[in-house]
Design a protein around this motif. Structure first.
Motif, PDB file in Angstrom:
ATOM      1  N   VAL A 272      24.460  17.734 -28.092  1.00  0.00           N
ATOM      2  CA  VAL A 272      24.834  16.958 -26.906  1.00  0.00           C
ATOM      3  C   VAL A 272      23.594  16.605 -26.091  1.00  0.00           C
ATOM      4  O   VAL A 272      23.413  15.456 -25.667  1.00  0.00           O
ATOM      5  CB  VAL A 272      25.846  17.740 -26.044  1.00  0.00           C
ATOM      6  N   TYR A 273      22.726  17.580 -25.863  1.00  0.00           N
ATOM      7  CA  TYR A 273      21.507  17.311 -25.093  1.00  0.00           C
ATOM      8  C   TYR A 273      20.563  16.388 -25.860  1.00  0.00           C
ATOM      9  O   TYR A 273      19.958  15.473 -25.281  1.00  0.00           O
ATOM     10  CB  TYR A 273      20.785  18.614 -24.745  1.00  0.00           C
ATOM     11  N   SER A 274      20.435  16.623 -27.161  1.00  0.00           N
ATOM     12  CA  SER A 274      19.561  15.787 -27.976  1.00  0.00           C
ATOM     13  C   SER A 274      19.998  14.324 -27.932  1.00  0.00           C
ATOM     14  O   SER A 274      19.180  13.417 -27.753  1.00  0.00           O
ATOM     15  CB  SER A 274      19.560  16.285 -29.420  1.00  0.00           C
ATOM     16  N   LEU A 275      21.292  14.087 -28.090  1.00  0.00           N
ATOM     17  CA  LEU A 275      21.811  12.723 -28.021  1.00  0.00           C
ATOM     18  C   LEU A 275      21.537  12.118 -26.651  1.00  0.00           C
ATOM     19  O   LEU A 275      21.100  10.964 -26.540  1.00  0.00           O
ATOM     20  CB  LEU A 275      23.313  12.722 -28.304  1.00  0.00           C
ATOM     21  N   SER A 276      21.751  12.894 -25.598  1.00  0.00           N
ATOM     22  CA  SER A 276      21.563  12.392 -24.229  1.00  0.00           C
ATOM     23  C   SER A 276      20.106  12.052 -23.956  1.00  0.00           C
ATOM     24  O   SER A 276      19.803  10.994 -23.383  1.00  0.00           O
ATOM     25  CB  SER A 276      22.052  13.436 -23.220  1.00  0.00           C
TER      26      SER A 276
ATOM     27  N   PHE B 112      17.250  23.156 -23.047  1.00  0.00           N
ATOM     28  CA  PHE B 112      18.555  23.053 -22.390  1.00  0.00           C
ATOM     29  C   PHE B 112      19.418  24.217 -22.843  1.00  0.00           C
ATOM     30  O   PHE B 112      19.598  24.446 -24.033  1.00  0.00           O
ATOM     31  CB  PHE B 112      19.232  21.727 -22.771  1.00  0.00           C
ATOM     32  N   ASP B 113      19.922  24.985 -21.895  1.00  0.00           N
ATOM     33  CA  ASP B 113      20.803  26.102 -22.207  1.00  0.00           C
ATOM     34  C   ASP B 113      21.872  26.181 -21.132  1.00  0.00           C
ATOM     35  O   ASP B 113      21.591  26.478 -19.975  1.00  0.00           O
ATOM     36  CB  ASP B 113      20.016  27.405 -22.280  1.00  0.00           C
ATOM     37  N   PHE B 114      23.084  25.887 -21.533  1.00  0.00           N
ATOM     38  CA  PHE B 114      24.186  25.799 -20.578  1.00  0.00           C
ATOM     39  C   PHE B 114      25.135  26.999 -20.670  1.00  0.00           C
ATOM     40  O   PHE B 114      26.106  27.076 -19.943  1.00  0.00           O
ATOM     41  CB  PHE B 114      24.969  24.499 -20.839  1.00  0.00           C
ATOM     42  N   VAL B 115      24.821  27.953 -21.536  1.00  0.00           N
ATOM     43  CA  VAL B 115      25.743  29.072 -21.758  1.00  0.00           C
ATOM     44  C   VAL B 115      25.919  29.902 -20.493  1.00  0.00           C
ATOM     45  O   VAL B 115      27.046  30.264 -20.111  1.00  0.00           O
ATOM     46  CB  VAL B 115      25.259  29.960 -22.920  1.00  0.00           C
ATOM     47  N   ASP B 116      24.815  30.217 -19.799  1.00  0.00           N
ATOM     48  CA  ASP B 116      24.929  31.000 -18.568  1.00  0.00           C
ATOM     49  C   ASP B 116      25.727  30.259 -17.511  1.00  0.00           C
ATOM     50  O   ASP B 116      26.524  30.861 -16.773  1.00  0.00           O
ATOM     51  CB  ASP B 116      23.536  31.335 -18.020  1.00  0.00           C
ATOM     52  N   ALA B 117      25.517  28.941 -17.431  1.00  0.00           N
ATOM     53  CA  ALA B 117      26.267  28.150 -16.457  1.00  0.00           C
ATOM     54  C   ALA B 117      27.759  28.173 -16.777  1.00  0.00           C
ATOM     55  O   ALA B 117      28.602  28.285 -15.879  1.00  0.00           O
ATOM     56  CB  ALA B 117      25.747  26.715 -16.434  1.00  0.00           C
ATOM     57  N   ILE B 118      28.080  28.077 -18.055  1.00  0.00           N
ATOM     58  CA  ILE B 118      29.484  28.139 -18.475  1.00  0.00           C
ATOM     59  C   ILE B 118      30.083  29.491 -18.117  1.00  0.00           C
ATOM     60  O   ILE B 118      31.224  29.594 -17.649  1.00  0.00           O
ATOM     61  CB  ILE B 118      29.603  27.883 -19.991  1.00  0.00           C
TER      62      ILE B 118
END
Length: 285
Positions: free
Chosen positions: A33-37, A261-267
């Protein structure tokens, strides 16, 4: 790599309330997702913002996944629809007006930018130069063709999956991808030193001008981690010699995988604070 059945089982467990299953799903989809963005927008902050928005849409709409196709295709369809609505970045607007790509190099050459190689440049800066050049080239494509190129060449999705993601026929997807790939290949094969040593543009030559213009920030690279294992341009060039032209294009774009990019903690925080819930009958945006 998990099978599609294992992925679907994780989705089912996440919908049923498993935090670990939800985090695992996010961990596995956040990179594409981040790579595409980032490859679409050419701006890390914009890419992080929209990637976060995409992932929130995904996790709050998990019950909308009907198990009728690959989970990745479902996620990337959400991503594509979100990205279509994002306002064009400054870089997009600037590059969209470029009709004659060779003319840009002609101007660079006239300014002497292609004849002043950097002495033993830092590997990450040379790799960043390669990434900036090749991704700026993508910005000359309109968004529909750029998406097809990234999906087909960089992420290597099948024509069936690509058509599902873009919601067009397989034939239309293949045609769109072919046009995009032809434009990119034509420029790189005829100008980039990675593809032919006799070509005029080399990363080490253009790097000093990019640094002087501020187009590359040594302290804040867009694509390449400052500290990490980076294949040298020489090694990549040797590797490319063993491939046909289409595989060469894919290898150049895949030689760098954006990972900041790491969204796991935010989730985890969102989940624990009950900021979002799994919707019972979601409407995918």
């Amino acid at each position: 790599m998990k099978t599609e059945n294992e992925i679907k089982q994780l989705v089912t467990e996440a919908v049923q309330g498993s935090k670990s299953a939800l985090e695992e799903r996010v961990r596995r989809i956040q990179q594409p997702v981040y790579s595409l963005s980032l490859r679409m927008l050419f701006n890390p902050e914009d890419a992080k913002d929209i990637a976060q928005e995409i992932l929130i849409t995904v996790i709050t709409n998990l019950q909308g996944y009907r198990f009728e196709g690959p989970f990745r295709a479902w996620v990337l369809r959400i991503a594509v629809n979100k990205l279509k609505a994002v306002r064009k970045t400054w870089a997009e607007k600037k590059m969209a007006s470029v009709d004659n790509l060779d003319g840009i190099l002609d101007r660079y050459e006239a300014r002497g930018w292609l004849s002043k190689p950097s002495d033993a440049p830092e590997p990450y800066l040379e790799a960043e130069t390669r990434s900036v050049c090749t991704h700026a080239l993508l910005l000359t494509l309109d968004r529909s063709h750029r998406m097809a190129f990234i999906l087909g060449v960089v992420m290597e999705v099948s024509s069936q999956e690509g058509s599902q993601i873009l919601e067009i026929t397989s034939a239309a997807y293949r045609k769109r991808l072919s046009r995009a790939r032809s434009r990119v290949k034509g420029f790189l094969v005829n100008n980039c030193g990675l593809f032919d040593k006799s070509n005029r543009c080399r990363c080490s030559s253009i790097l000093p001008a990019y640094l002087q213009k501020g187009w590359i920030n040594p302290d804040k690279p867009i694509f390449v981690p400052k500290h990490g294992n980076i294949d040298s341009t020489t090694r990549l060039g040797t590797y490319l010699k063993e491939m046909d032209e289409l595989k060469q294009i894919s290898a150049v774009y895949n030689s760098i995988q954006p990972s900041d990019f790491d969204f796991v903690d935010a989730i985890r925080n969102i989940y624990n604070n009950n900021q979002y819930r799994i919707l019972s009958d979601p409407q995918i945006i």
